[in-house]
Design an enzyme around this catalytic site. Structure first.
Site, PDB file in Angstrom:
ATOM      1  CG  ASP A   1       4.530  14.666   9.809  1.00 16.09           C
ATOM      2  OD1 ASP A   1       3.610  13.848   9.699  1.00 16.09           O
ATOM      3  OD2 ASP A   1       4.462  15.659  10.575  1.00 16.09           O
TER       4      ASP A   1
ATOM      5  CG  HIS B   1      -0.213  14.916   7.888  1.00 11.80           C
ATOM      6  ND1 HIS B   1       0.984  14.313   8.252  1.00 11.80           N
ATOM      7  CD2 HIS B   1      -0.337  14.733   6.551  1.00 11.80           C
ATOM      8  CE1 HIS B   1       1.540  13.774   7.182  1.00 11.80           C
ATOM      9  NE2 HIS B   1       0.773  14.012   6.128  1.00 11.80           N
TER      10      HIS B   1
ATOM     11  CG  HIS C   1      -4.437  11.886  10.844  1.00 11.27           C
ATOM     12  ND1 HIS C   1      -4.681  13.176  10.458  1.00 11.27           N
ATOM     13  CD2 HIS C   1      -3.118  11.659  10.643  1.00 11.27           C
ATOM     14  CE1 HIS C   1      -3.546  13.716  10.013  1.00 11.27           C
ATOM     15  NE2 HIS C   1      -2.584  12.832  10.138  1.00 11.27           N
TER      16      HIS C   1
ATOM     17  CE1 TYR D   1       4.559  10.692   8.705  1.00  8.52           C
ATOM     18  CE2 TYR D   1       4.868   8.381   9.270  1.00  8.52           C
ATOM     19  CZ  TYR D   1       4.128   9.532   9.351  1.00  8.52           C
ATOM     20  OH  TYR D   1       2.966   9.557  10.070  1.00  8.52           O
TER      21      TYR D   1
ATOM     22  CG  ASP E   1      -1.755   1.300   1.276  1.00 11.71           C
ATOM     23  OD1 ASP E   1      -2.599   1.433   2.182  1.00 11.71           O
ATOM     24  OD2 ASP E   1      -1.555   2.167   0.406  1.00 11.71           O
TER      25      ASP E   1
ATOM     26  CG  ASP F   1       1.881  15.454  12.295  1.00 12.93           C
ATOM     27  OD1 ASP F   1       2.477  14.418  12.619  1.00 12.93           O
ATOM     28  OD2 ASP F   1       1.379  15.632  11.163  1.00 12.93           O
TER      29      ASP F   1
ATOM     30  CG  ASP G   1      -4.916   7.589   3.144  1.00 11.37           C
ATOM     31  OD1 ASP G   1      -4.284   7.167   2.167  1.00 11.37           O
ATOM     32  OD2 ASP G   1      -5.906   8.307   3.079  1.00 11.37           O
TER      33      ASP G   1
END
Ligand code: Q7Y
Ligand code: ZN
Length: 666
Positions: free
Chosen positions: A267, A176, A137, A307, A22, A174, A94
């Protein structure tokens, strides 16, 4: 005073991984935790922390945020076949499941709760939990974005329920948007959620309309949700600091949280394939420092994303070193925020203006925003999933973060006889007085054979040299004549070719003729308009009510002194408290604490010798203890704000980090 930094980590959380192909999920690997922990070991940071064990979050803990049906569904995953796991995963976005991920998700949430327990019961001052799966998330009934349980949201509810915490600040750095956290608290005024995130006008994942700056919370929660969208990649250290100075910190001080939780995703650092930003790992040393004088220092960081294994490990170490109290690295050559970041700051401040008195004078939405707002609505229909091209951020390189060495003496003091040396400090005397000092200072010394003035000044100059050679971190000096001592420091720093930022709190104007050579910059707080407008290196801040005006001072410190100081990047910070000023002890301590982020914590505090009562509190903050909370702040005086904004308009062409509005250059 509470000390100690908790490290919560358990290698069990490395024991799950992606079992099928994935592309969207392949970056979330177990090595993220192992490289972070190994870096902490290598840098000797594990030994300096208090190791706190993880625990499994209980059902009750998880049900603080998630629904029973979601928890029951996740409970079944350990017994699923590979096919079942793949099918189960399909219903979410995701994210991937694994026979051991439920166990690890309970440990990740439990780790956050352990951290909250240890900080709230005073076993440690602050700490960080290195966990996976991340949390911000995940939503009430859905896994998402590598997240299963919302670790930080559970921790916030837990802190309120178990520890009676009334106000929680969640800082999500973060890259995101932690939409799961936003949904959990959007109507809850007791939890202030702040997030910046790559957005690119809704083109970047998770492509939510509600991640934009105008989503400020709902009903009673209006104003308690702050979204800062990054509409371009490549954001740098200065952009991040600009948002802290002009959005987060003023609101955070007004909110006055009992506890700070950090969705510590890395990230947002350079080299990360998701963020594609350019901020360097040492920026997290400063972001962490800027939060540590909130909530009496009760800061709990919980790992989210990150990451690029190199920048992740470096950023984790930078964060821990600051939590441990090590001097922050010099914030090198910060230029001003980029145009896009400035637009975001401008938009967020105007969207939040109705809810925060520190923003009541913020500019209205820029006109171009109103027009593009319509265009964005049009694009909504056209929005197409951007094809995931492989990001080759692995090739990006950046310098290793600078070593952050703690001097063997943290705080040296020069005190009149009869004043005790505070615990933890070291009394300082000049062992080799310079016989020519009287001559060198004759222009300052009224009476050159005033022996004890001379001895104090020689201690002062020797102390500065010990700071500049990093033998001593910071210092506290009581003198008879503060103005004269200040002039001596200015002159001596200049002679060492060291740049000094002087913050002087007084009531009256002070006799000082600063050479406009840039070697020294002075911010002078007083209650009197200073008639002469000196150059860009003398900044008079006038507060109608004088230095007793807490919110006036804090507004100026956060929105003017910090940006100025970070951009000037001094070698030495001199904090001068004139005898006539009526600053409150805790504001004075906040000033000392906040400005220690500069000049590698080489702060020199200068006070009148009769201010004996201030020695212990000032020394406490110099020793790295958090400054006390100020309580929720009222709005600053309007005419003070107007004066400050006039000052900003005058200075911001030289000091671009002062900008808070985007020029209407569309
Ligand atoms: N369908 C397009 C896939 C786009 N990538 C999704 C990556 C999720 C990132 C979640 C994360 O980093 C948590 S901090
Ligand atoms: Zn992330």
């Amino acid at each position: 005073m509470q000390t100690g930094t908790a490290l919560i980590y358990d290698e069990e959380m490395t024991k799950y991984k992606l079992l099928w192909v994935d592309p969207a999920c392949k970056i979330e690997v177990p090595e993220r935790l192992t490289v972070s922990h190994e870096a902490l070991v290598k840098n000797g940071l594990v030994d300096r922390c208090v190791s706190v064990p993880v625990r499994e979050a209980t059902d009750a803990d998880i049900l603080l945020v998630h629904s029973e049906e979601y928890l029951e569904a996740v409970k079944k995953t350990p017994f699923m076949t590979l096919e079942d796991l793949m099918e189960f995963t399909q219903q979410y976005g995701d994210v991937y499941f694994h026979p051991n991920i439920y166990h690890c998700a309970k440990l990740a949430a439990g780790a956050a709760l352990q951290l909250v327990d240890n900080v709230m019961t005073g076993k440690v001052r602050n700490g960080m939990a290195l966990v996976r799966p991340p949390g911000h998330h995940s939503m009430r009934s859905a896994a998402n974005g590598f997240c299963v349980f919302n670790n930080v949201s559970i921790a916030a509810q837990y802190a309120k329920q178990k520890h009676g915490v009334e106000r929680v600040l969640i800082v999500d750095w973060d890259v995101h948007h932690g939409q799961g956290v936003q949904y959990c608290f959007e109507d809850d005024p007791s939890v202030l959620y702040f997030s910046w995130h790559r957005y690119e006008h809704q083109k970047f994942w998770p492509q939510l309309r509600e991640s934009d700056y105008d989503c400020v919370g709902k009903a009673k929660g209006a104003g308690f949700n702050i979204n800062v969208p990054w509409n371009k990649v490549g954001m740098q250290n200065t952009d991040y600091l600009s948002v802290f100075f002009h959005v987060l910190l003023p609101v955070a001080y007004e909110f006055c949280p009992d506890l700070v939780l950090v969705c510590a995703g890395f990230d947002a650092a350079i080299g990360d394939p998701e963020g594609e930003m350019c901020a360097t790992p040492d920026i997290f040393a400063h972001l962490t420092h800027l939060l540590m004088n909130l909530a009496d220092g009760k800061v709990c960081a919980v790992l989210e994303g990150g990451y690029n294994l190199t920048s992740l490990a470096q950023s984790v170490c930078q964060t821990f070193q600051t939590l441990l109290g090590d001097p922050t690295p010099l914030p090198v050559n910060l230029d001003g925020p980029c145009q896009s970041a400035l637009e975001s700051v401008h938009c967020v401040r105007s969207a939040q203006k109705p809810y925060w008195s520190c923003l009541k004078h913020a500019a209205d939405l820029p006109t171009f925003e109103l027009s593009t707002k319509r265009i964005k609505v049009v694009e909504e229909e056209e929005r197409t999933e951007k094809v995931e091209e492989e990001k080759n951020t692995e090739e990006i390189v950046w310098p290793d973060p600078p070593k952050r060495v703690s001097p063997c003496v943290r705080t040296a003091v020069v005190l009149p006889d009869g004043v005790d040396c505070p615990d933890g400090c070291k009394r300082f005397t000049d062992l080799h007085p310079d016989p020519l000092l009287g001559k060198k200072l004759e222009n300052i010394l009224k009476d050159s054979n005033d022996s004890d003035a001379l001895s104090t000044l020689s201690s002062l100059t020797a102390l500065i040299e010990k700071m500049e050679t990093n033998k001593i971190c910071n210092g506290l000096v009581l003198v008879r004549d503060v103005s004269m001592a200040m002039m001596c420091v200015v002159q001596h720093a200049a002679s060492l070719n060291k740049r000094a930022l002087i913050v002087c709190v007084a009531n009256e104007a002070i006799p000082i003729d600063l050479t406009d050579d840039g070697k020294t910059i002075m911010v002078h707080f007083s209650s009197k308009e200073s008639e002469e407008q000196k150059g860009k290196y003398y900044i008079p801040v006038c507060l109608k009510k004088g230095c007793s005006d807490t919110s006036g001072i804090m507004q100026a410190v956060l929105g003017l002194v910090l940006p100025l100081g970070y951009q000037y990047n001094p070698d030495l910070v001199l904090l001068v408290r004139m005898p006539d000023c009526r600053i409150s002890e805790s504001v004075w301590q906040q000033l000392i604490g906040i400005l220690q982020g500069l000049a590698q914590e080489h702060t020199l505090v200068l006070m009148q010798e009769n201010e004996k009562a201030s020695v212990t509190p000032s020394a406490s903050t110099l020793l790295g203890n958090p400054a006390p909370r100020l309580g929720p702040l009222q709005g600053p005086q309007s005419d003070d704000v107007e004066a400050l904004e006039r000052l900003r308009q005058k200075l911001q062409s030289d000091w671009t980090l002062l900008q808070t509005t985007a020029p209407d250059s569309r």
